[in-house]
Enzyme design. Sequence first.
Site, short mmCIF file in Angstrom:
data_model
loop_
_atom_site.label_atom_id
_atom_site.label_comp_id
_atom_site.label_asym_id
_atom_site.label_seq_id
_atom_site.Cartn_x
_atom_site.Cartn_y
_atom_site.Cartn_z
N THR A 135 0.85 -1.19 0.00
CA THR A 135 0.00 0.00 0.00
C THR A 135 0.88 1.25 0.00
O THR A 135 0.50 2.28 -0.54
CB THR A 135 -0.96 0.04 1.21
N ILE A 194 0.54 -10.22 -4.63
CA ILE A 194 0.50 -10.76 -5.99
C ILE A 194 1.08 -9.77 -6.99
O ILE A 194 0.94 -9.93 -8.19
CB ILE A 194 -0.97 -11.09 -6.39
N ASP A 195 1.77 -8.74 -6.47
CA ASP A 195 2.17 -7.62 -7.32
C ASP A 195 3.58 -7.71 -7.89
O ASP A 195 3.98 -6.87 -8.70
CB ASP A 195 2.02 -6.30 -6.56
N HIS A 243 -0.20 -16.53 -2.81
CA HIS A 243 -1.44 -16.23 -3.53
C HIS A 243 -1.19 -16.00 -5.02
O HIS A 243 -2.03 -15.43 -5.71
CB HIS A 243 -2.12 -15.00 -2.90
N CYS A 282 -3.90 -25.01 -26.51
CA CYS A 282 -4.81 -26.11 -26.13
C CYS A 282 -6.25 -25.63 -25.93
O CYS A 282 -7.11 -26.41 -25.55
CB CYS A 282 -4.30 -26.80 -24.87
N SER A 299 1.09 -7.48 7.30
CA SER A 299 0.00 -8.45 7.21
C SER A 299 -0.83 -8.35 8.48
O SER A 299 -0.28 -8.28 9.58
CB SER A 299 0.54 -9.88 7.06
N ASN A 350 3.60 -3.72 11.53
CA ASN A 350 2.33 -3.46 10.85
C ASN A 350 1.75 -2.15 11.37
O ASN A 350 1.95 -1.80 12.53
CB ASN A 350 1.33 -4.60 11.12
N ILE A 360 5.80 1.01 7.49
CA ILE A 360 6.73 -0.08 7.23
C ILE A 360 8.04 0.40 6.61
O ILE A 360 9.13 0.02 7.05
CB ILE A 360 6.04 -1.11 6.31
ZN ZN Z 1 -3.03 -24.31 -22.74
#
Ligand code: ZN
Length: 251
Positions: free
Chosen positions: A30, A105-106, A123, A159, A197, A222, A240
Site C-alpha cells: 500500500t 500478488i504484485d 497467492h 490447447c 499483514s 504493521n 513499514i
Molecule cells: Zn493451454
Amino acid sequence: MQSDQEVEELRRLIERARRAVVFTGAGISTESGIPDFRSPGGIWTKQAPIDFQDFVSSEDARRLSWRRRFASDPVMRNAEPNRGHRAVATLVRRGKVASIITQNIDGLHQASGVPAEQVIELHGNTTFAHCLTCGQRYEIEALRPAFERDGTAPRCTWCDGLVKTATISFGQQMPAEAMRRAEIETLAADLFITVGSSLVVYPAAGFPELAKHNGATLVIVNRDPTGLDALADLVVNRLIGDTLGAAVGVN
Ligand SMILES: [Zn+2]
C-alpha cells in the site's frame, strides 16, 4: 517503547539472526500505491471477489474478471518498490534473509531485485497469466487487444484452455509447492519478521505461529495491531518503509 528504541531492537534482532525469513502482506505494498483488497474500505468490500469455480464455469464471470484486471493494470504497471521493499531486498543481498514468503500478488519484491526463486508467493502473481490446462504463460498486455476487440475472455492458443491471471482465487487450492517451501523455510528460520499483514488469513497466518512454536524470534511490523501481537517478541505499529529502512540502513 519509544519508536527509536523499537527500531534499535529490530536492528539488534536482525544482526543477531543467522537465518531470517520475511513474511509480507498488503501493508508493504500500500506504501507503493497498491490497494489492499481485504481491508475495511478495500476493493473487496465494494466488488465481490470472483470465485474460482465461477471463473471456470462461467464465461460471464471470466469476462468480468478480465475487465477488472485490465482496469487495474495502470496501477499495477506504474507501482514501484518502496523503501520497505528495498530494505528487504538489502537483507536478501546480505545473505541475512534466505526467503521472502508473501501474500502479495504484485511482483514488487522481484522488481526490487530479489531473485524470483527466493520469493515464495502464497497467492500467486497477477503480473502475468497462464493457461489453467497446460500452464503456458501469457503476458497481460498481449491479451488486451483481443479482449478489447471481441470482449471474450482469453483462451490458450495451444490447447484452448482457460487463461487466468497467475493468482490464487477464492475457492482455488493453495499452491502445494509454495506451501511446502514456505513451511521448510519457516522451520529453518531463527528470526521471522512479518511485515504489513493483519495475520487473519489462514493458512498463510499459520507460518508466523509455526516459526514461534519452533523457537524462532517473532517480529511483527504493521501499521495496526494484528491477531498475533501477543505471541510476538517485538511489535512495531508504524509505517513499514520508515521502520525497515531505519533498521536496515536503507533510504
Ligand atoms: Zn493451454
